[in-house]
Scaffold this active site. Structure first.
Site, short mmCIF file in Angstrom:
data_model
loop_
_atom_site.label_atom_id
_atom_site.label_comp_id
_atom_site.label_asym_id
_atom_site.label_seq_id
_atom_site.Cartn_x
_atom_site.Cartn_y
_atom_site.Cartn_z
CB ILE A 36 1.83 3.42 4.58
CG1 ILE A 36 0.63 2.87 3.82
CG2 ILE A 36 3.00 2.47 5.01
CD1 ILE A 36 1.01 2.08 2.50
CE1 TYR A 187 3.22 5.61 -6.52
CE2 TYR A 187 2.45 3.90 -7.55
CZ TYR A 187 2.83 4.40 -6.40
OH TYR A 187 2.78 3.79 -5.22
CE LYS A 191 7.00 3.90 -4.74
NZ LYS A 191 7.33 4.96 -3.57
#
Length: 323
Positions: A36, A187, A191
């Protein structure tokens, strides 16, 4: 913003294919050499801005620069070696970059590790995913803040994840020391920490009258199989495309997944504390403003995480410097 401005903002459709010109402005994208991040950099480069591709692998960053120049001739690109898993190296690299730049209009905190199969540590002894995604970006942004504060209208864009909605911060075990180690949970926690801290940063920037805005974005669902080729960095195969098609109603290409971060960085109507994401089911589509979720904006959680982050990172945020 005035009521008239808000009405105009709702009426005006953001065109992802006709971004506002950014000649003379400079943006840094972490993880800009792949995934991305590459498409964020490519889209920013198309506006006439100078784009800095930051990542660990200088050879890959050079390939990304060549790929972008093939599609956007004449663009102004730089590469910047950055290892978010080594906090001292982040500080030194940021200091060197600050000395070489006259301005920094946007810092897009995009790079990050996904779920790992087992617990590993950074050179600083921090859990690898939390240390890279959260702590490394905190140190980078804090180190570059004085430069951002001297640049009118600058923004810090934090790339979150829908996985953060399923996560919770355990302040007794932020770095997943207690077994069993669960990669996806760790994870998601990293975030969520990024998004909580970005919201807390927005509050602190406003309280001190800083000219810098802290804006959030998330990419939705992003799949390699739906992503157009950018050789030699990525070549989409027929098998990969067919395998990704069943998920297309709720996911998209990494090219489209870059749209929310780009809008958060460029839209004149975007403001600090806002969250931008894909329109359809938070998974795909043109970028729109979302309502931040409660776990992300709790000020007590934000203050507690801020203090813990400064302590573990070994540095504070220089609010007031350069403003």
């Amino acid at each position: 913003m005035s009521d008239a401005g808000r009405r105009n903002g709702r009426a005006r459709r953001w065109n992802v294919h006709e971004l506002p010109p950014q000649d003379g402005r400079t943006f840094l994208v972490t993880g800009g050499a792949s995934g991305i991040g590459y498409f964020i950099a490519e889209q920013l480069a198309g506006t006439g801005a100078t784009v800095i591709l930051a990542g660990r692998d200088s050879a890959r960053a050079e390939l990304a620069r060549q790929a972008i120049r093939t599609r956007v001739p004449g663009t102004r690109l730089r590469t910047f070696v950055l290892d978010l898993a080594d906090l001292e190296s982040v500080r030194k690299a940021a200091d060197g970059l600050s000395a070489s730049l006259g301005r920094l209009d946007g810092l897009i905190l995009n790079a990050g590790l996904t779920a790992q199969p087992e617990r590993r540590e950074t050179v600083d002894g921090n859990e690898l995913v939390f240390g890279t995604n959260h702590l490394g970006h905190f140190v980078l942004a804090a180190s570059l803040y004085p430069l951002l504060a001297r640049t009118t209208g600058s923004r810090i864009v934090t790339m979150g994840s829908v996985a953060a909605r399923l996560a919770d911060l355990d302040f007794d075990d932020l770095q997943a020391v207690r077994p069993p180690y669960k990669g996806f949970r760790t994870y998601g926690r990293s975030k969520l920490a990024q998004m909580v801290l970005a919201s807390e940063l927005d509050r602190r920037l406003r309280d001190t009258g800083s000219p810098v805005a802290s804006v959030l974005a998330h990419p939705g669902g992003a799949l390699d199989g739906l992503t157009p080729s950018r050789p030699p960095l990525h070549v989409r195969t027929a098998t990969g495309f067919l395998g990704a098609l069943p998920k297309a109603p709720v996911a998209q290409s990494k090219e489209h997944a870059a749209w929310p971060a780009v809008r958060a960085a460029l839209d004149p109507l975007a403001e600090g504390g806002q969250l931008w994401g894909p329109r359809f089911l938070r998974g795909r589509g043109r970028p729109v403003r979302e309502k931040p979720f409660a776990k992300m904006t709790d000020p007590q959680v934000g203050e507690r995480l801020w203090s813990a982050t400064e302590r573990v990172a070994g540095m504070g945020w220089p609010l007031g410097d350069g403003g």
